[in-house]
Scaffold this motif. Structure first.
Motif, PDB file in Angstrom:
ATOM      1  N   THR A  65       6.767  -9.309  -3.253  1.00 49.29           N
ATOM      2  CA  THR A  65       5.513  -9.547  -2.532  1.00 49.29           C
ATOM      3  C   THR A  65       5.353 -11.014  -2.170  1.00 49.29           C
ATOM      4  N   LEU A  66       5.626 -11.869  -3.116  1.00 49.04           N
ATOM      5  CA  LEU A  66       5.299 -13.281  -2.958  1.00 49.04           C
ATOM      6  C   LEU A  66       6.439 -14.137  -2.427  1.00 49.04           C
ATOM      7  N   GLU A  67       7.663 -13.582  -2.372  1.00 46.09           N
ATOM      8  CA  GLU A  67       8.806 -14.412  -1.975  1.00 46.09           C
ATOM      9  C   GLU A  67       9.611 -13.886  -0.782  1.00 46.09           C
ATOM     10  N   THR A  68       9.168 -12.811  -0.133  1.00 46.93           N
ATOM     11  CA  THR A  68       9.966 -12.277   0.986  1.00 46.93           C
ATOM     12  C   THR A  68       9.330 -12.552   2.345  1.00 46.93           C
ATOM     13  N   GLU A  69       8.354 -13.457   2.359  1.00 43.95           N
ATOM     14  CA  GLU A  69       7.701 -13.856   3.606  1.00 43.95           C
ATOM     15  C   GLU A  69       7.150 -12.659   4.376  1.00 43.95           C
ATOM     16  N   CYS A 104       0.763  -0.467 -15.214  1.00 50.07           N
ATOM     17  CA  CYS A 104      -0.238  -0.387 -14.148  1.00 50.07           C
ATOM     18  C   CYS A 104      -0.553   1.041 -13.717  1.00 50.07           C
ATOM     19  N   PHE A 105      -1.834   1.243 -13.420  1.00 53.56           N
ATOM     20  CA  PHE A 105      -2.266   2.429 -12.693  1.00 53.56           C
ATOM     21  C   PHE A 105      -1.954   2.201 -11.211  1.00 53.56           C
ATOM     22  N   TYR A 106      -2.371   1.003 -10.742  1.00 49.68           N
ATOM     23  CA  TYR A 106      -2.274   0.667  -9.320  1.00 49.68           C
ATOM     24  C   TYR A 106      -1.965  -0.814  -9.138  1.00 49.68           C
ATOM     25  N   VAL A 107      -1.532  -1.111  -7.904  1.00 47.91           N
ATOM     26  CA  VAL A 107      -1.381  -2.486  -7.438  1.00 47.91           C
ATOM     27  C   VAL A 107      -1.972  -2.541  -6.040  1.00 47.91           C
ATOM     28  N   VAL A 108      -2.683  -3.611  -5.736  1.00 51.00           N
ATOM     29  CA  VAL A 108      -3.115  -3.890  -4.364  1.00 51.00           C
ATOM     30  C   VAL A 108      -2.458  -5.187  -3.941  1.00 51.00           C
ATOM     31  N   ILE A 109      -1.815  -5.139  -2.792  1.00 48.04           N
ATOM     32  CA  ILE A 109      -1.225  -6.333  -2.194  1.00 48.04           C
ATOM     33  C   ILE A 109      -2.073  -6.680  -0.975  1.00 48.04           C
ATOM     34  N   LEU A 110      -2.580  -7.906  -0.941  1.00 43.86           N
ATOM     35  CA  LEU A 110      -3.400  -8.375   0.169  1.00 43.86           C
ATOM     36  C   LEU A 110      -2.642  -9.405   0.980  1.00 43.86           C
ATOM     37  N   LYS A 111      -2.727  -9.273   2.288  1.00 41.84           N
ATOM     38  CA  LYS A 111      -2.197 -10.306   3.176  1.00 41.84           C
ATOM     39  C   LYS A 111      -3.376 -11.173   3.584  1.00 41.84           C
ATOM     40  N   LEU A 143      -0.900 -16.268   6.119  1.00 38.72           N
ATOM     41  CA  LEU A 143       0.545 -16.217   5.920  1.00 38.72           C
ATOM     42  C   LEU A 143       0.932 -16.014   4.460  1.00 38.72           C
ATOM     43  N   SER A 144      -0.065 -15.862   3.589  1.00 35.97           N
ATOM     44  CA  SER A 144       0.233 -15.685   2.167  1.00 35.97           C
ATOM     45  C   SER A 144      -0.184 -14.287   1.701  1.00 35.97           C
ATOM     46  N   TYR A 145       0.252 -13.951   0.501  1.00 37.81           N
ATOM     47  CA  TYR A 145       0.013 -12.631  -0.060  1.00 37.81           C
ATOM     48  C   TYR A 145      -0.509 -12.777  -1.479  1.00 37.81           C
ATOM     49  N   SER A 146      -1.353 -11.821  -1.867  1.00 36.87           N
ATOM     50  CA  SER A 146      -1.886 -11.778  -3.227  1.00 36.87           C
ATOM     51  C   SER A 146      -1.489 -10.450  -3.848  1.00 36.87           C
ATOM     52  N   TYR A 147      -1.243 -10.483  -5.148  1.00 34.50           N
ATOM     53  CA  TYR A 147      -0.775  -9.305  -5.891  1.00 34.50           C
ATOM     54  C   TYR A 147      -1.741  -9.050  -7.040  1.00 34.50           C
ATOM     55  N   TYR A 148      -2.480  -7.935  -6.963  1.00 39.63           N
ATOM     56  CA  TYR A 148      -3.458  -7.569  -7.984  1.00 39.63           C
ATOM     57  C   TYR A 148      -3.015  -6.295  -8.691  1.00 39.63           C
ATOM     58  N   THR A 149      -3.199  -6.271 -10.001  1.00 40.73           N
ATOM     59  CA  THR A 149      -2.817  -5.120 -10.802  1.00 40.73           C
ATOM     60  C   THR A 149      -4.051  -4.509 -11.458  1.00 40.73           C
ATOM     61  N   SER A 173      -3.643 -10.434 -11.938  1.00 41.92           N
ATOM     62  CA  SER A 173      -2.988 -10.916 -10.721  1.00 41.92           C
ATOM     63  C   SER A 173      -1.750 -11.706 -11.116  1.00 41.92           C
ATOM     64  N   TRP A 174      -0.834 -11.806 -10.173  1.00 36.10           N
ATOM     65  CA  TRP A 174       0.373 -12.617 -10.355  1.00 36.10           C
ATOM     66  C   TRP A 174       0.440 -13.636  -9.231  1.00 36.10           C
ATOM     67  N   SER A 175       0.823 -14.849  -9.572  1.00 39.92           N
ATOM     68  CA  SER A 175       0.992 -15.898  -8.561  1.00 39.92           C
ATOM     69  C   SER A 175       2.477 -16.148  -8.331  1.00 39.92           C
ATOM     70  N   LYS A 176       2.764 -16.882  -7.286  1.00 41.66           N
ATOM     71  CA  LYS A 176       4.157 -17.166  -6.923  1.00 41.66           C
ATOM     72  C   LYS A 176       4.902 -17.922  -8.025  1.00 41.66           C
ATOM     73  N   ASP A 177       4.180 -18.744  -8.785  1.00 41.08           N
ATOM     74  CA  ASP A 177       4.837 -19.502  -9.858  1.00 41.08           C
ATOM     75  C   ASP A 177       4.999 -18.696 -11.148  1.00 41.08           C
ATOM     76  N   GLY A 178       4.631 -17.400 -11.106  1.00 37.45           N
ATOM     77  CA  GLY A 178       4.814 -16.535 -12.264  1.00 37.45           C
ATOM     78  C   GLY A 178       3.656 -16.524 -13.234  1.00 37.45           C
ATOM     79  N   THR A 179       2.535 -17.111 -12.845  1.00 30.67           N
ATOM     80  CA  THR A 179       1.354 -17.124 -13.693  1.00 30.67           C
ATOM     81  C   THR A 179       0.608 -15.804 -13.563  1.00 30.67           C
TER      82      THR A 179
END
Length: 181
Positions: free
Chosen positions: A57-61, A116-123, A126-132, A151-157
């Motif tokens: 999600t966060l690294e494939t542009e 996880c039950f679910y994940v939502v990916i938001l655009k 030009l960036s994306y957010s990953y919620y669990t 949530s997960w950030s690009k730096d793995g937090t």
């Protein structure tokens, strides 16, 4: 009593002076054996949901997100089948969220935290957010809390956005979209 303490001391001293190379050898052998074992089902699910998909999600542009929006689940399902199990991968679904630049991924019902039950990916531009929405442990017998939004950030937090009492994907989607503002 004095003699009992002396006897215990002698016994313990005798145990401590046994050949420790045997003990060290068995510890090394056990470590080697454990390092060669396959990851557990729980570890594989965690890796898939909390490491691999966020990375895509966060690294494939946007390529992974665009595949999901287009209904192309091949990469998602094939990886789930390979990493977790065929049955698990067959039950992973995804759908675009109407009226939003967002995608919902649904997983088989989690058996343990923090799967996880679910994940939502938001655009967002030009960036994306990953919620669990992750299963959590019940702290009391009638605990109303079912999951935790993370949530997960690009730096793995990993962010913890707090406990929730709902179970359905529609409420999770509304919850995440409300955070977007």
């Amino acid at each position: 009593m004095k003699y009992l303490l002396i006897i215990i001391t002698l016994v313990l001293t005798g145990c401590a002076s046994t050949n420790s190379s045997i003990n060290k050898t068995s510890v090394v052998e056990n470590r080697e054996k454990n390092s060669q074992e396959e990851p557990s089902l729980s570890q594989r699910i965690y890796f898939f949901q909390h490491r691999l998909i966020p990375k895509w999600t966060l690294e494939t542009e946007g390529r992974f997100f665009d595949d999901l929006v287009a209904g192309n689940l091949d990469k998602l399902r094939d990886s789930a089948r390979e990493i977790v199990s065929i049955e698990y991968g067959d039950k992973v679904t995804s759908e675009a969220i109407d009226g939003h630049d967002a995608v919902l991924i649904s997983f088989p019902t989690p058996l343990e935290a923090p799967h996880c039950f679910y994940v939502v990916i938001l655009k967002e531009g030009l960036s994306y957010s990953y919620y669990t929405y992750e299963k959590t442990l019940s702290l009391m017998e009638n605990d109303p809390v079912i999951g935790v939004v993370g949530s997960w950030s690009k730096d793995g937090t990993h962010g913890n956005l707090g406990p929730r009492t709902y179970r359905d994907s529609a409420t999770f989607i509304k919850d995440v979209l409300a955070k977007k503002g």
